[in-house]
Design a protein around this motif. Structure first.
Motif, PDB file in Angstrom:
ATOM      1  N   ALA A  72      40.835  34.984  48.640  1.00 24.18           N
ATOM      2  CA  ALA A  72      41.723  33.926  48.152  1.00 24.18           C
ATOM      3  C   ALA A  72      41.467  33.639  46.676  1.00 24.18           C
ATOM      4  CB  ALA A  72      41.543  32.658  48.985  1.00 24.18           C
ATOM      5  N   GLU A  73      40.204  33.539  46.304  1.00 24.40           N
ATOM      6  CA  GLU A  73      39.861  33.267  44.901  1.00 24.40           C
ATOM      7  C   GLU A  73      40.346  34.382  43.993  1.00 24.40           C
ATOM      8  OE1 GLU A  73      35.631  32.637  44.870  1.00 24.40           O
ATOM      9  OE2 GLU A  73      35.805  30.729  45.958  1.00 24.40           O
ATOM     10  N   ARG A  74      40.121  35.625  44.379  1.00 21.44           N
ATOM     11  CA  ARG A  74      40.505  36.754  43.532  1.00 21.44           C
ATOM     12  C   ARG A  74      42.016  36.943  43.473  1.00 21.44           C
ATOM     13  NH1 ARG A  74      35.845  41.312  44.359  1.00 21.44           N
ATOM     14  NH2 ARG A  74      34.106  39.855  44.277  1.00 21.44           N
ATOM     15  N   LEU A  75      42.713  36.612  44.578  1.00 24.53           N
ATOM     16  CA  LEU A  75      44.176  36.718  44.607  1.00 24.53           C
ATOM     17  C   LEU A  75      44.850  35.494  43.994  1.00 24.53           C
ATOM     18  CD1 LEU A  75      44.651  38.137  48.210  1.00 24.53           C
ATOM     19  CD2 LEU A  75      45.051  39.367  46.057  1.00 24.53           C
ATOM     20  N   GLU A  76      44.042  34.453  43.734  1.00 26.80           N
ATOM     21  CA  GLU A  76      44.544  33.191  43.197  1.00 26.80           C
ATOM     22  C   GLU A  76      45.581  32.561  44.122  1.00 26.80           C
ATOM     23  OE1 GLU A  76      45.771  33.921  39.137  1.00 26.80           O
ATOM     24  OE2 GLU A  76      43.780  34.672  38.590  1.00 26.80           O
ATOM     25  N   VAL A  77      45.217  32.525  45.418  1.00 25.90           N
ATOM     26  CA  VAL A  77      46.046  31.875  46.439  1.00 25.90           C
ATOM     27  C   VAL A  77      45.158  30.936  47.246  1.00 25.90           C
ATOM     28  CG1 VAL A  77      47.654  33.830  46.603  1.00 25.90           C
ATOM     29  CG2 VAL A  77      45.715  33.700  48.181  1.00 25.90           C
TER      30      VAL A  77
END
Length: 162
Positions: A72-77
């Protein structure tokens, strides 16, 4: 070495903003069209994989197993969005989820070894194209390209008004 016509320096390379915009408005639709025409491998066709899945799959192929929160953090979601994507892909057999040995509340997400070759074959042309484009650039130039693309994507999302 001669460059293909599509990567020859052209209008906009002299600092003229409007010429640069015209050049990118010509290049981007062609590139996006090529991406959309990339044939989904036979082994993946029935899985209805969507563009929203490609970033997640690419991250796991490049960086290895990680938690849903890390994805989630890396996908910015939001974590809930990442969890939904992981659930979709797990049900399709494209991802594995297992308990984290160190914390049973956490799930580790990974690409199953049996799916890795077909996913790498499908997604690697994009990575190769970026490697070809970015390798000759200095680190500051690569950072500028990344900054420009993320700002462009954000402007599209926000409506991109001048």
């Amino acid at each position: 070495m001669a460059l293909p016509p599509s990567v020859h320096p052209g209008p906009g390379d002299d600092g003229d903003l409007e010429a640069a915009i015209r050049t990118l408005l010509l290049v981007m639709p062609r590139a996006i069209g090529r991406i959309k025409r990339m044939e989904v491998p036979e082994e993946l066709r029935g899985m209805a994989l969507a563009p929203r899945h490609l970033s997640l799959l690419s991250l796991l192929l490049l960086d290895g197993p990680m938690t849903v929160r890390e994805l989630a953090e890396r996908l910015e979601v939001a974590p809930a969005t990442a969890s939904l994507l992981v659930g979709e892909l797990s049900r399709k057999g494209v991802l594995d989820r297992r308990e984290d040995d160190g914390d049973r509340r956490r799930r580790i997400v990974s690409v199953p070894e049996g799916k890795r070759p077909v996913l790498e074959r499908w997604l690697s042309p994009g990575a190769r194209a970026w490697r070809t484009a970015l390798a000759p650039l200095a680190p500051a130039e690569r950072a500028a390209v990344i900054k420009a693309f993320t700002a462009w994507e954000a402007a599209l999302t926000a409506g991109g008004e001048d």
